[in-house]
Scaffold this motif. Structure first.
Motif, PDB file in Angstrom:
ATOM      1  N   ASP A   4     135.375  -1.487  73.141  1.00 34.27           N
ATOM      2  CA  ASP A   4     135.266  -0.431  73.969  1.00 34.27           C
ATOM      3  C   ASP A   4     134.283   0.711  73.109  1.00 34.27           C
ATOM      4  OD1 ASP A   4     135.113   1.706  75.588  1.00 34.27           O
ATOM      5  OD2 ASP A   4     137.387   1.892  75.466  1.00 34.27           O
ATOM      6  N   THR A   5     133.600   0.662  73.849  1.00 32.49           N
ATOM      7  CA  THR A   5     132.366   1.599  73.527  1.00 32.49           C
ATOM      8  C   THR A   5     132.280   3.056  74.378  1.00 32.49           C
ATOM      9  OG1 THR A   5     130.099   1.465  75.424  1.00 32.49           O
ATOM     10  CG2 THR A   5     130.452   0.339  72.979  1.00 32.49           C
ATOM     11  N   ALA A   6     133.268   3.209  75.232  1.00 31.09           N
ATOM     12  CA  ALA A   6     132.508   4.995  75.935  1.00 31.09           C
ATOM     13  C   ALA A   6     133.708   5.547  74.563  1.00 31.09           C
ATOM     14  CB  ALA A   6     134.187   4.241  77.304  1.00 31.09           C
ATOM     15  N   GLN A   7     133.265   6.980  74.750  1.00 30.06           N
ATOM     16  CA  GLN A   7     133.786   8.426  74.477  1.00 30.06           C
ATOM     17  C   GLN A   7     134.059   9.621  75.161  1.00 30.06           C
ATOM     18  OE1 GLN A   7     130.282   9.133  71.499  1.00 30.06           O
ATOM     19  NE2 GLN A   7     131.364   7.492  70.044  1.00 30.06           N
ATOM     20  N   GLY A   8     135.308   9.660  75.463  1.00 35.05           N
ATOM     21  CA  GLY A   8     135.660  11.696  76.147  1.00 35.05           C
ATOM     22  C   GLY A   8     133.550  12.905  76.153  1.00 35.05           C
ATOM     23  N   SER A   9     133.454  13.058  77.119  1.00 34.28           N
ATOM     24  CA  SER A   9     132.183  13.885  77.380  1.00 34.28           C
ATOM     25  C   SER A   9     132.853  15.367  76.713  1.00 34.28           C
ATOM     26  CB  SER A   9     132.266  14.048  78.451  1.00 34.28           C
ATOM     27  OG  SER A   9     133.113  14.130  79.884  1.00 34.28           O
ATOM     28  N   THR A  10     134.530  15.474  76.266  1.00 38.74           N
ATOM     29  CA  THR A  10     134.888  16.956  75.884  1.00 38.74           C
ATOM     30  C   THR A  10     134.330  17.208  74.695  1.00 38.74           C
ATOM     31  OG1 THR A  10     135.953  16.771  78.602  1.00 38.74           O
ATOM     32  CG2 THR A  10     136.165  18.935  77.061  1.00 38.74           C
ATOM     33  N   PRO A  11     133.730  18.051  73.984  1.00 43.07           N
ATOM     34  CA  PRO A  11     134.285  18.442  73.393  1.00 43.07           C
ATOM     35  C   PRO A  11     135.561  18.713  72.746  1.00 43.07           C
ATOM     36  CG  PRO A  11     132.417  19.640  73.703  1.00 43.07           C
ATOM     37  CD  PRO A  11     133.272  19.240  74.916  1.00 43.07           C
ATOM     38  N   LEU A  12     136.078  18.353  71.234  1.00 43.39           N
ATOM     39  CA  LEU A  12     137.569  18.801  70.749  1.00 43.39           C
ATOM     40  C   LEU A  12     137.039  20.122  69.480  1.00 43.39           C
ATOM     41  CD1 LEU A  12     140.073  18.409  70.750  1.00 43.39           C
ATOM     42  CD2 LEU A  12     139.793  16.716  68.775  1.00 43.39           C
ATOM     43  N   ARG A  13     137.681  21.592  69.954  1.00 47.18           N
ATOM     44  CA  ARG A  13     138.076  22.573  69.156  1.00 47.18           C
ATOM     45  C   ARG A  13     139.488  22.828  68.700  1.00 47.18           C
ATOM     46  NH1 ARG A  13     133.788  23.947  73.560  1.00 47.18           N
ATOM     47  NH2 ARG A  13     131.785  24.488  72.482  1.00 47.18           N
ATOM     48  N   LEU A  14     139.323  22.545  67.242  1.00 49.68           N
ATOM     49  CA  LEU A  14     140.207  23.023  66.809  1.00 49.68           C
ATOM     50  C   LEU A  14     139.913  24.478  65.765  1.00 49.68           C
ATOM     51  CD1 LEU A  14     141.368  19.422  65.594  1.00 49.68           C
ATOM     52  CD2 LEU A  14     141.745  20.708  67.442  1.00 49.68           C
ATOM     53  N   THR A  15     141.229  25.232  65.517  1.00 53.39           N
ATOM     54  CA  THR A  15     141.128  26.559  65.491  1.00 53.39           C
ATOM     55  C   THR A  15     141.894  27.115  64.009  1.00 53.39           C
ATOM     56  OG1 THR A  15     140.356  27.931  67.420  1.00 53.39           O
ATOM     57  CG2 THR A  15     141.011  29.097  64.706  1.00 53.39           C
ATOM     58  N   PHE A  16     141.508  27.273  62.649  1.00 55.05           N
ATOM     59  CA  PHE A  16     142.699  27.203  61.306  1.00 55.05           C
ATOM     60  C   PHE A  16     142.449  28.268  61.088  1.00 55.05           C
ATOM     61  CE2 PHE A  16     141.233  22.501  62.199  1.00 55.05           C
ATOM     62  CZ  PHE A  16     142.298  22.042  61.833  1.00 55.05           C
ATOM     63  N   ALA A  17     143.016  28.499  60.258  1.00 54.16           N
ATOM     64  CA  ALA A  17     142.638  29.993  58.808  1.00 54.16           C
ATOM     65  C   ALA A  17     141.989  29.060  58.023  1.00 54.16           C
ATOM     66  CB  ALA A  17     143.971  30.585  58.138  1.00 54.16           C
ATOM     67  N   ALA A  18     140.970  29.462  57.835  1.00 50.95           N
ATOM     68  CA  ALA A  18     140.024  29.574  56.894  1.00 50.95           C
ATOM     69  C   ALA A  18     139.990  28.898  55.496  1.00 50.95           C
ATOM     70  CB  ALA A  18     138.811  30.321  56.630  1.00 50.95           C
ATOM     71  N   PRO A  19     141.670  30.132  54.829  1.00 51.99           N
ATOM     72  CA  PRO A  19     142.038  29.515  53.314  1.00 51.99           C
ATOM     73  C   PRO A  19     142.894  27.757  53.478  1.00 51.99           C
ATOM     74  CG  PRO A  19     142.749  31.790  53.716  1.00 51.99           C
ATOM     75  CD  PRO A  19     142.180  31.198  55.167  1.00 51.99           C
ATOM     76  N   ASP A  20     143.271  28.270  54.839  1.00 44.10           N
ATOM     77  CA  ASP A  20     144.150  26.609  54.308  1.00 44.10           C
ATOM     78  C   ASP A  20     143.239  25.225  54.935  1.00 44.10           C
ATOM     79  OD1 ASP A  20     145.972  28.387  54.543  1.00 44.10           O
ATOM     80  OD2 ASP A  20     147.171  27.890  57.246  1.00 44.10           O
ATOM     81  N   LEU A  44     133.513  28.594  53.805  1.00 40.96           N
ATOM     82  CA  LEU A  44     135.424  28.619  53.888  1.00 40.96           C
ATOM     83  C   LEU A  44     135.691  29.725  52.973  1.00 40.96           C
ATOM     84  CD1 LEU A  44     136.777  25.692  54.755  1.00 40.96           C
ATOM     85  CD2 LEU A  44     136.659  27.710  56.572  1.00 40.96           C
ATOM     86  N   THR A  45     135.440  31.280  52.168  1.00 37.36           N
ATOM     87  CA  THR A  45     135.475  31.571  50.928  1.00 37.36           C
ATOM     88  C   THR A  45     135.938  33.357  50.917  1.00 37.36           C
ATOM     89  OG1 THR A  45     133.413  32.531  51.555  1.00 37.36           O
ATOM     90  CG2 THR A  45     132.939  31.315  50.124  1.00 37.36           C
ATOM     91  N   ALA A  46     136.482  33.663  52.845  1.00 32.63           N
ATOM     92  CA  ALA A  46     136.885  34.691  52.817  1.00 32.63           C
ATOM     93  C   ALA A  46     138.378  34.057  54.358  1.00 32.63           C
ATOM     94  CB  ALA A  46     136.142  35.883  53.567  1.00 32.63           C
ATOM     95  N   GLU A  47     139.423  35.105  54.551  1.00 33.69           N
ATOM     96  CA  GLU A  47     139.985  35.407  55.500  1.00 33.69           C
ATOM     97  C   GLU A  47     139.054  34.883  56.876  1.00 33.69           C
ATOM     98  OE1 GLU A  47     143.373  34.748  55.113  1.00 33.69           O
ATOM     99  OE2 GLU A  47     143.169  35.328  52.802  1.00 33.69           O
ATOM    100  N   GLY A  48     139.971  34.742  57.667  1.00 31.50           N
ATOM    101  CA  GLY A  48     140.144  34.986  59.189  1.00 31.50           C
ATOM    102  C   GLY A  48     139.811  33.656  59.502  1.00 31.50           C
ATOM    103  N   GLU A  49     139.731  33.052  61.006  1.00 33.15           N
ATOM    104  CA  GLU A  49     139.638  31.656  61.703  1.00 33.15           C
ATOM    105  C   GLU A  49     138.136  30.995  61.122  1.00 33.15           C
ATOM    106  OE1 GLU A  49     142.489  32.899  65.193  1.00 33.15           O
ATOM    107  OE2 GLU A  49     140.069  32.691  65.938  1.00 33.15           O
ATOM    108  N   ALA A  50     138.537  29.523  61.396  1.00 33.83           N
ATOM    109  CA  ALA A  50     137.595  28.882  61.417  1.00 33.83           C
ATOM    110  C   ALA A  50     137.685  27.389  62.638  1.00 33.83           C
ATOM    111  CB  ALA A  50     137.527  27.197  59.991  1.00 33.83           C
ATOM    112  N   VAL A  51     136.977  27.000  62.915  1.00 35.62           N
ATOM    113  CA  VAL A  51     136.775  26.429  64.950  1.00 35.62           C
ATOM    114  C   VAL A  51     136.325  25.463  63.917  1.00 35.62           C
ATOM    115  CG1 VAL A  51     136.209  26.213  67.055  1.00 35.62           C
ATOM    116  CG2 VAL A  51     137.072  28.832  66.016  1.00 35.62           C
ATOM    117  N   LEU A  52     136.105  24.005  64.056  1.00 32.79           N
ATOM    118  CA  LEU A  52     136.095  23.763  63.811  1.00 32.79           C
ATOM    119  C   LEU A  52     136.123  22.266  65.524  1.00 32.79           C
ATOM    120  CD1 LEU A  52     134.914  21.308  61.948  1.00 32.79           C
ATOM    121  CD2 LEU A  52     137.746  19.852  61.751  1.00 32.79           C
TER     122      LEU A  52
END
Length: 388
Positions: free
Chosen positions: A128-144, A220-228
């Motif tokens: 099966d070579t099919a892949q999803g078409s919708t990007p996956l976005r995840l948000t974390f605290a930058a220090p974590d 990732l050197t400061a506080e704030g959000e990191a979006v992957l």
């Protein structure tokens, strides 16, 4: 005595370790010419230097101990026919073993090919070579996210022959609402887990190359959000405070790390990281077996349950109080580890206290956070098998 050689000089000259020379003395293979009755110190004669070098060569090709004993006996008596016969017989065993290994590995490759390209009843490839078409976005605290990357980065492989290990594996498990970061170079493995808010059933796995991991970590050197963001085209992006690091993921499959982390329970020992680091850097070491150019630290437990770094004659321990003392240990319970790898694992944890889980001389050594902290963040070190 001026023509005699001490065990230390004999070890340096022959390539055998001191403990190996002691072993071969006890086995009656290379017995010292004289042993000091007061100190027990071993002395070797001039003719034994060549025998020790010969023994080291035979040891490197894994000749059985019984045959080594006969080869040395034939060598000293100049029985060249006996020595030649034993060498030919061992070489034939090695060649037969190599042929067997080739056959078995060929079979494994065939089975692997079937797993990569399974065929259905009509003979069609069902991959099966099919892949999803919708990007996956995840948000974390930058220090974590920074701490998670720091936990695993040290275990990334630099071996060009193993490109699938040349990055950090990201495993997103929607069922567990978790994102795991994993790295391994075969000799060590590190895992860190973050909570990830994803849709039920979401599952995605990618390998981020080491250079891109380092670029992400630099943001990732400061506080704030990191979006992957993981895109369906195999690329990954990290956005932090208006800065971005992005690139393509590796086009390889990562090994099943879950299988590698299923370990039998071992003895858990709390350690003071500063004290243990001091013992590792200043304490006794030995060289790796055969041609392995590494410093090995021998770990063991004292009768009172403290973790020790032991040498041939003494030992010191680093328990959770940081105290030092001498205490004999059982050599059979010693665990040999790459000193540099253990120091890297201690540094990656960024903790003053850790728990080491010891499963025995041949089981991986687990470096875990203390009880009450995240048990999904840990590293494993493969022990080194000593041959003497």
């Amino acid at each position: 005595m001026s023509e005699m050689y001490g065990i230390g000089e004999m070890a340096r000259d022959s390539g055998l370790t001191i403990s190996a020379l002691r072993f071969y003395d006890g086995a009656g293979v290379l017995v010292p010419a004289w042993v000091d009755p007061d100190t027990g110190y071993r002395w070797y004669g001039p003719g034994q230097r060549q025998e020790a070098r010969l023994l080291a060569r035979l040891r490197r090709v894994n000749m059985p101990l019984a045959d080594i004993r006969l080869v040395l006996a034939g060598w000293s008596s100049q029985d060249t026919a006996l020595v030649s016969t034993l060498l030919d017989a061992h070489l034939l065993r090695l060649e037969d073993g190599l042929d067997d290994a080739r056959r078995e590995l060929s079979t494994v490759r065939e089975l692997l090919a079937l797993r990569e390209h399974p065929m259905n009843a009509t003979g069609t490839d069902t991959t099966d070579t099919a892949q999803g078409s919708t990007p996956l976005r995840l948000t974390f605290a930058a220090p974590d996210l920074a701490a998670a990357l720091d936990t695993v980065r040290f275990a990334v492989s630099g071996d060009p022959d193993l490109p699938m290990l040349g990055g950090v594996h990201i495993d997103i498990d929607g069922a567990e609402q978790a994102l795991r970061l994993v790295a391994t170079d075969r000799y060590r493995l590190a895992v860190a887990q973050l909570q990830a808010e994803t849709a039920p059933g979401t599952a995605q796995q990618v390998i981020v190359p080491a250079a891109l991991v380092d670029a992400m970590r630099a943001l990732l050197t400061a506080e704030g959000e990191a979006v992957l963001t993981l895109d369906s085209d195999g690329s990954i992006t990290l956005d932090v405070a208006g800065s971005r690091a992005a690139g393509a993921c590796l086009d390889h499959d990562f090994p099943d790390y879950r299988r590698l982390t299923r370990l039998p329970a071992g003895r858990r020992v709390a350690v003071d990281v500063v004290a243990l680091r001091e013992l590792l850097t200043t304490g006794p070491t030995r060289r790796g077996p055969d041609s392995a150019d590494v410093d090995i630290s021998l770990l063991a437990l004292t009768p009172d349950g403290a973790l020790t770094v032991v040498g041939d004659a003494d030992s010191c321990h680093a328990d959770d109080t940081g105290s030092d003392s001498a205490d004999p240990t059982n050599p059979g319970d010693r665990i040999a580890v790459n000193r540099e790898f253990l120091l890297d694992a201690l540094a990656a944890s960024a903790r003053d206290r850790l728990v080491l889980e010891l499963g025995g001389p041949v089981a991986p050594l687990a470096v875990r956070l203390p009880e009450g902290e995240d048990q999904n963040r840990f590293s494993l070190l493969m022990p080194i098998r000593l041959t003497d």
